[in-house]
Enzyme design. Structure first.
Site, mmCIF file in Angstrom:
data_model
loop_
_atom_site.group_PDB
_atom_site.id
_atom_site.type_symbol
_atom_site.label_atom_id
_atom_site.label_comp_id
_atom_site.label_asym_id
_atom_site.label_seq_id
_atom_site.Cartn_x
_atom_site.Cartn_y
_atom_site.Cartn_z
ATOM 1 N N HIS A 101 0.882 -1.089 0.072
ATOM 2 C CA HIS A 101 -0.023 0.064 0.082
ATOM 3 C C HIS A 101 0.875 1.274 0.075
ATOM 4 C CE1 HIS A 101 -2.618 2.824 2.189
ATOM 5 N NE2 HIS A 101 -3.515 2.750 1.400
ATOM 6 N N ASP A 131 -0.885 5.272 -6.622
ATOM 7 C CA ASP A 131 -2.067 6.074 -6.814
ATOM 8 C C ASP A 131 -1.722 7.181 -7.792
ATOM 9 O OD1 ASP A 131 -3.961 5.148 -4.756
ATOM 10 O OD2 ASP A 131 -2.203 5.838 -3.631
ATOM 11 N N HIS A 154 -0.896 10.307 -3.615
ATOM 12 C CA HIS A 154 -2.029 9.605 -2.967
ATOM 13 C C HIS A 154 -3.377 10.536 -3.340
ATOM 14 C CE1 HIS A 154 -5.273 8.346 0.251
ATOM 15 N NE2 HIS A 154 -5.047 7.413 -0.395
ATOM 16 N N GLU A 189 -4.373 3.024 -9.140
ATOM 17 C CA GLU A 189 -5.676 3.593 -8.805
ATOM 18 C C GLU A 189 -5.873 4.912 -9.620
ATOM 19 O OE1 GLU A 189 -8.381 5.274 -5.462
ATOM 20 O OE2 GLU A 189 -6.565 4.078 -4.711
#
Length: 305
Positions: free
Chosen positions: A9, A38, A51, A142
């Protein structure tokens, strides 16, 4: 146990500042199955690994470019060119109002010489490391806030898909899993942009679990918060929702977030957290800030079985 995915992550973000190349290299060395990216866009349409659409909670942008904040007081990635972004120092996440570090026990804030980087640079790094080591560690990008980008006149998704294609990520069999919270956008990726990548519908709110059948029409997996799976404790036993069972019944895998050894919630130890959610609840993958600990946990459970 070998079928359980360990997803780094934001890299090995429990040890080094999130989404830095140093954090990604560390996650690679820890043998995570996938490393997360991200992605938002810069002013000059470069996909940047960070992020949020904001800069002021992980960089020194407020000191370097104080005049560039918007009316809401925030500094946006999209207002800066990639060249400008690369001048910023990245640090451990902090609250931009109080300047307090979010996870006090992690890498000291504002220390080191960490920088922002592009999606291209990160993919090139991971692919080169795979080539040199013989590993096959995947990427897990993402699409962040696509609606915001569209209001700014930019198609983040199309740009990201082009980059992924350039690096050979086009099919479900490729080591690339694409995720998004925006259901309309993820569906667009499948139907309008005709992507054949493995797609994950991230879900934030419990009521979204009612839409599993719809998600299964275009996605391959869901990504819920782990507390949507383990809902509490009664008489000393953990209580599980039907989310994983229902998802599996529809052919959807479940990759839950986020497993942090320094943020255990109601669990007494990290291993209890992993045993309860990863094994007892039978999820298929775990987003974690501490990929080495999850890899070790799974290796030990594999030996026991």
């Amino acid at each position: 146990m070998k079928n359980k995915l360990v997803i780094a992550h934001r890299g090995a973000s429990g040890y080094l500042p999130e989404h830095t190349l140093e954090s990604k290299k560390m996650a690679f060395s820890m043998n995570a199955d996938f490393i997360e990216q991200d992605i938002v866009l810069s002013k000059d349409d470069v996909p940047v690994v960070i992020h949020d659409i904001y800069l002021d909670d992980v960089t020194d942008v407020a000191q370097k470019f104080p005049e560039r904040q918007r009316k809401d007081g925030r500094f946006y990635v999209i207002d800066f060119t990639m060249k400008e972004l690369e001048t910023l120092q990245v640090s451990e996440r902090f609250n931009p109002k109080t300047h307090q570090q979010v996870y006090p026990g992690r890498y000291p804030m504002r220390q080191g010489k960490f920088k922002l980087h592009s999606l291209d640079k990160e993919i090139a790094l991971i692919q080169q490391l795979n080539k040199e080591t013989g590993k096959n560690i995947g990427i897990y990008p993402e699409i962040k806030e696509p609606a915001f980008h569209q209001k700014e006149g930019k198609d983040l998704t199309a740009i990201v898909l082009k980059v992924l294609s350039n690096y050979g990520y086009t099919q479900k069999s490729d080591r690339c899993i694409l995720q998004c919270f925006d259901a309309k956008e993820l569906q667009r990726i499948k139907t309008e942009l005709h992507s054949n990548l493995y797609l994950v519908q991230l879900i934030e709110h419990p009521e979204e679990a009612k839409q599993l059948a719809h998600f299964a029409s275009y996605a391959d997996a869901i990504g819920p918060w782990y507390k949507q799976i383990v809902t509490g404790k009664k008489d000393g036993k953990w209580i599980f929702s039907n989310l994983v069972t229902e998802a599996h019944g529809l052919g959807l895998q479940v990759h839950a977030y986020t497993f942090r050894a320094d943020d255990l919630g109601e669990f007494s130890t990290f291993n209890e957290m992993l045993q309860t959610v990863l094994i007892d609840a039978d999820i298929d993958g775990a987003f974690t800030d501490f990929p080495d600990k999850v890899v070790q946990f799974l290796e030990e459970r594999s030996k026991e079985s």
